[in-house]
Design a protein around this motif. Sequence first.
Motif, PDB file in Angstrom:
ATOM      1  N   ILE A 180       9.351 -12.269  -9.009  1.00  0.00           N
ATOM      2  CA  ILE A 180       8.852 -13.614  -8.716  1.00  0.00           C
ATOM      3  C   ILE A 180       9.567 -14.643  -9.585  1.00  0.00           C
ATOM      4  O   ILE A 180       9.968 -15.700  -9.113  1.00  0.00           O
ATOM      5  CB  ILE A 180       7.327 -13.698  -8.927  1.00  0.00           C
ATOM      6  N   ILE A 181       9.747 -14.320 -10.836  1.00  0.00           N
ATOM      7  CA  ILE A 181      10.431 -15.237 -11.754  1.00  0.00           C
ATOM      8  C   ILE A 181      11.876 -15.441 -11.305  1.00  0.00           C
ATOM      9  O   ILE A 181      12.373 -16.563 -11.282  1.00  0.00           O
ATOM     10  CB  ILE A 181      10.379 -14.700 -13.206  1.00  0.00           C
ATOM     11  N   ASN A 182      12.547 -14.363 -10.925  1.00  0.00           N
ATOM     12  CA  ASN A 182      13.935 -14.458 -10.475  1.00  0.00           C
ATOM     13  C   ASN A 182      14.058 -15.240  -9.172  1.00  0.00           C
ATOM     14  O   ASN A 182      15.039 -15.941  -8.961  1.00  0.00           O
ATOM     15  CB  ASN A 182      14.542 -13.067 -10.296  1.00  0.00           C
ATOM     16  N   ALA A 183      13.080 -15.128  -8.293  1.00  0.00           N
ATOM     17  CA  ALA A 183      13.146 -15.757  -6.974  1.00  0.00           C
ATOM     18  C   ALA A 183      12.837 -17.250  -7.001  1.00  0.00           C
ATOM     19  O   ALA A 183      13.207 -17.970  -6.082  1.00  0.00           O
ATOM     20  CB  ALA A 183      12.186 -15.054  -6.022  1.00  0.00           C
ATOM     21  N   ASP A 184      12.170 -17.716  -8.036  1.00  0.00           N
ATOM     22  CA  ASP A 184      11.749 -19.120  -8.095  1.00  0.00           C
ATOM     23  C   ASP A 184      12.271 -19.762  -9.373  1.00  0.00           C
ATOM     24  O   ASP A 184      11.710 -19.568 -10.456  1.00  0.00           O
ATOM     25  CB  ASP A 184      10.224 -19.192  -8.032  1.00  0.00           C
ATOM     26  N   ALA A 185      13.317 -20.536  -9.241  1.00  0.00           N
ATOM     27  CA  ALA A 185      13.946 -21.167 -10.407  1.00  0.00           C
ATOM     28  C   ALA A 185      13.050 -22.187 -11.091  1.00  0.00           C
ATOM     29  O   ALA A 185      13.287 -22.551 -12.248  1.00  0.00           O
ATOM     30  CB  ALA A 185      15.257 -21.832  -9.994  1.00  0.00           C
ATOM     31  N   SER A 186      11.991 -22.644 -10.404  1.00  0.00           N
ATOM     32  CA  SER A 186      11.090 -23.621 -11.024  1.00  0.00           C
ATOM     33  C   SER A 186      10.151 -22.967 -12.049  1.00  0.00           C
ATOM     34  O   SER A 186       9.485 -23.662 -12.810  1.00  0.00           O
ATOM     35  CB  SER A 186      10.271 -24.356  -9.960  1.00  0.00           C
ATOM     36  N   ILE A 187      10.110 -21.651 -12.068  1.00  0.00           N
ATOM     37  CA  ILE A 187       9.271 -20.951 -13.054  1.00  0.00           C
ATOM     38  C   ILE A 187      10.010 -20.921 -14.379  1.00  0.00           C
ATOM     39  O   ILE A 187      11.041 -20.262 -14.527  1.00  0.00           O
ATOM     40  CB  ILE A 187       8.918 -19.522 -12.583  1.00  0.00           C
ATOM     41  N   ARG A 188       9.485 -21.660 -15.346  1.00  0.00           N
ATOM     42  CA  ARG A 188      10.100 -21.749 -16.669  1.00  0.00           C
ATOM     43  C   ARG A 188       9.214 -21.152 -17.762  1.00  0.00           C
ATOM     44  O   ARG A 188       9.714 -20.692 -18.783  1.00  0.00           O
ATOM     45  CB  ARG A 188      10.405 -23.211 -17.035  1.00  0.00           C
ATOM     46  N   ARG A 189       7.899 -21.247 -17.595  1.00  0.00           N
ATOM     47  CA  ARG A 189       6.956 -20.731 -18.604  1.00  0.00           C
ATOM     48  C   ARG A 189       6.030 -19.717 -17.953  1.00  0.00           C
ATOM     49  O   ARG A 189       5.370 -20.014 -16.958  1.00  0.00           O
ATOM     50  CB  ARG A 189       6.122 -21.862 -19.209  1.00  0.00           C
ATOM     51  N   VAL A 190       5.979 -18.517 -18.521  1.00  0.00           N
ATOM     52  CA  VAL A 190       5.214 -17.409 -17.944  1.00  0.00           C
ATOM     53  C   VAL A 190       4.305 -16.816 -19.010  1.00  0.00           C
ATOM     54  O   VAL A 190       4.747 -16.571 -20.138  1.00  0.00           O
ATOM     55  CB  VAL A 190       6.160 -16.299 -17.404  1.00  0.00           C
ATOM     56  N   HIS A 226      -8.797 -14.575 -27.233  1.00  0.00           N
ATOM     57  CA  HIS A 226      -9.691 -15.556 -27.856  1.00  0.00           C
ATOM     58  C   HIS A 226      -9.097 -16.158 -29.129  1.00  0.00           C
ATOM     59  O   HIS A 226      -9.360 -17.303 -29.451  1.00  0.00           O
ATOM     60  CB  HIS A 226     -11.067 -14.934 -28.133  1.00  0.00           C
ATOM     61  N   LYS A 227      -8.258 -15.407 -29.832  1.00  0.00           N
ATOM     62  CA  LYS A 227      -7.650 -15.910 -31.067  1.00  0.00           C
ATOM     63  C   LYS A 227      -6.577 -16.960 -30.793  1.00  0.00           C
ATOM     64  O   LYS A 227      -6.280 -17.780 -31.657  1.00  0.00           O
ATOM     65  CB  LYS A 227      -7.023 -14.758 -31.853  1.00  0.00           C
ATOM     66  N   PHE A 228      -5.984 -16.915 -29.614  1.00  0.00           N
ATOM     67  CA  PHE A 228      -4.861 -17.793 -29.298  1.00  0.00           C
ATOM     68  C   PHE A 228      -5.144 -18.704 -28.106  1.00  0.00           C
ATOM     69  O   PHE A 228      -4.218 -19.225 -27.491  1.00  0.00           O
ATOM     70  CB  PHE A 228      -3.606 -16.951 -29.027  1.00  0.00           C
ATOM     71  N   ARG A 229      -6.406 -18.922 -27.819  1.00  0.00           N
ATOM     72  CA  ARG A 229      -6.744 -19.710 -26.641  1.00  0.00           C
ATOM     73  C   ARG A 229      -6.249 -21.153 -26.747  1.00  0.00           C
ATOM     74  O   ARG A 229      -5.801 -21.736 -25.764  1.00  0.00           O
ATOM     75  CB  ARG A 229      -8.268 -19.651 -26.413  1.00  0.00           C
ATOM     76  N   SER A 230      -6.289 -21.740 -27.927  1.00  0.00           N
ATOM     77  CA  SER A 230      -5.814 -23.124 -28.057  1.00  0.00           C
ATOM     78  C   SER A 230      -4.300 -23.204 -27.818  1.00  0.00           C
ATOM     79  O   SER A 230      -3.816 -24.147 -27.196  1.00  0.00           O
ATOM     80  CB  SER A 230      -6.185 -23.711 -29.422  1.00  0.00           C
ATOM     81  N   GLU A 231      -3.543 -22.210 -28.276  1.00  0.00           N
ATOM     82  CA  GLU A 231      -2.102 -22.179 -28.028  1.00  0.00           C
ATOM     83  C   GLU A 231      -1.811 -21.971 -26.539  1.00  0.00           C
ATOM     84  O   GLU A 231      -0.895 -22.594 -25.986  1.00  0.00           O
ATOM     85  CB  GLU A 231      -1.424 -21.063 -28.840  1.00  0.00           C
ATOM     86  N   ILE A 232      -2.589 -21.111 -25.899  1.00  0.00           N
ATOM     87  CA  ILE A 232      -2.420 -20.861 -24.462  1.00  0.00           C
ATOM     88  C   ILE A 232      -2.708 -22.129 -23.670  1.00  0.00           C
ATOM     89  O   ILE A 232      -1.949 -22.505 -22.776  1.00  0.00           O
ATOM     90  CB  ILE A 232      -3.340 -19.701 -24.000  1.00  0.00           C
ATOM     91  N   ASP A 233      -3.789 -22.809 -23.996  1.00  0.00           N
ATOM     92  CA  ASP A 233      -4.183 -24.015 -23.270  1.00  0.00           C
ATOM     93  C   ASP A 233      -3.232 -25.189 -23.508  1.00  0.00           C
ATOM     94  O   ASP A 233      -3.192 -26.125 -22.715  1.00  0.00           O
ATOM     95  CB  ASP A 233      -5.607 -24.423 -23.638  1.00  0.00           C
ATOM     96  N   ALA A 234      -2.449 -25.125 -24.566  1.00  0.00           N
ATOM     97  CA  ALA A 234      -1.515 -26.214 -24.880  1.00  0.00           C
ATOM     98  C   ALA A 234      -0.241 -26.162 -24.035  1.00  0.00           C
ATOM     99  O   ALA A 234       0.532 -27.113 -24.026  1.00  0.00           O
ATOM    100  CB  ALA A 234      -1.158 -26.177 -26.369  1.00  0.00           C
ATOM    101  N   VAL A 235      -0.040 -25.068 -23.316  1.00  0.00           N
ATOM    102  CA  VAL A 235       1.176 -24.889 -22.520  1.00  0.00           C
ATOM    103  C   VAL A 235       0.858 -25.067 -21.039  1.00  0.00           C
ATOM    104  O   VAL A 235      -0.185 -24.635 -20.574  1.00  0.00           O
ATOM    105  CB  VAL A 235       1.776 -23.472 -22.753  1.00  0.00           C
ATOM    106  N   GLN A 236       1.766 -25.697 -20.322  1.00  0.00           N
ATOM    107  CA  GLN A 236       1.640 -25.786 -18.866  1.00  0.00           C
ATOM    108  C   GLN A 236       2.380 -24.580 -18.279  1.00  0.00           C
ATOM    109  O   GLN A 236       3.611 -24.580 -18.191  1.00  0.00           O
ATOM    110  CB  GLN A 236       2.233 -27.084 -18.337  1.00  0.00           C
ATOM    111  N   TRP A 237       1.620 -23.556 -17.905  1.00  0.00           N
ATOM    112  CA  TRP A 237       2.200 -22.318 -17.411  1.00  0.00           C
ATOM    113  C   TRP A 237       2.590 -22.471 -15.947  1.00  0.00           C
ATOM    114  O   TRP A 237       1.831 -22.984 -15.130  1.00  0.00           O
ATOM    115  CB  TRP A 237       1.213 -21.159 -17.575  1.00  0.00           C
TER     116      TRP A 237
END
Length: 170
Positions: free
Chosen positions: A2-12, A61-72
């Motif tokens: 999926i990542i290879n097929a869609d060049a718009s995917i930058r953050r996973v 749960h330990k990294f939820r704030s870091e996860i939420d800070a990124v636009q995946w």
Amino acid sequence: GIINADASIRRVLIICPASLRLNWQREAEKWLVRAMTVGVVDAKGGWVDSDVVVINYDILHKFRSEIDAVQWDLLVVDECHYCKNSRAKRTQMVLGKWDRDPVKKIEPIQARRQVFLTGTPITNRPIEIWPVAHALDPVTFNSMVGFAKRYCGAYQGRYGWDFSGATNLD
């Protein structure tokens, strides 16, 4: 793929059991056809700033704030049957938790696209697929009781609702 097929995917973000983190890293590094960094989060080492982030359920749960800070762009949830119980902390960290009290409410992890993977979507009873089905298609699966009546033979007994059955399995 999926990542290879869609060049718009930058953050996973890839969520998997702890025992599969390094395997996901190796496979991503092996099969990605464009230059992307792949990092593994671990409780001791802390958050990694990579294009592809691999993390296990137990430390979300330990990294939820870091996860939420990124636009995946893409969320991959491997072994998604780990999210079978909506009261479990790991399910709530991935799929969210609704509560009248805003302090207790947990938002689901946001991503433009989502892929949920498992070889065993229903390990014991049909009700176990409800949290994932609702997360992927909240319009079709908009009522837990409706789902349970249709697929779990749910009935309201002396002690409340019983969702332990199975109906309409086809």
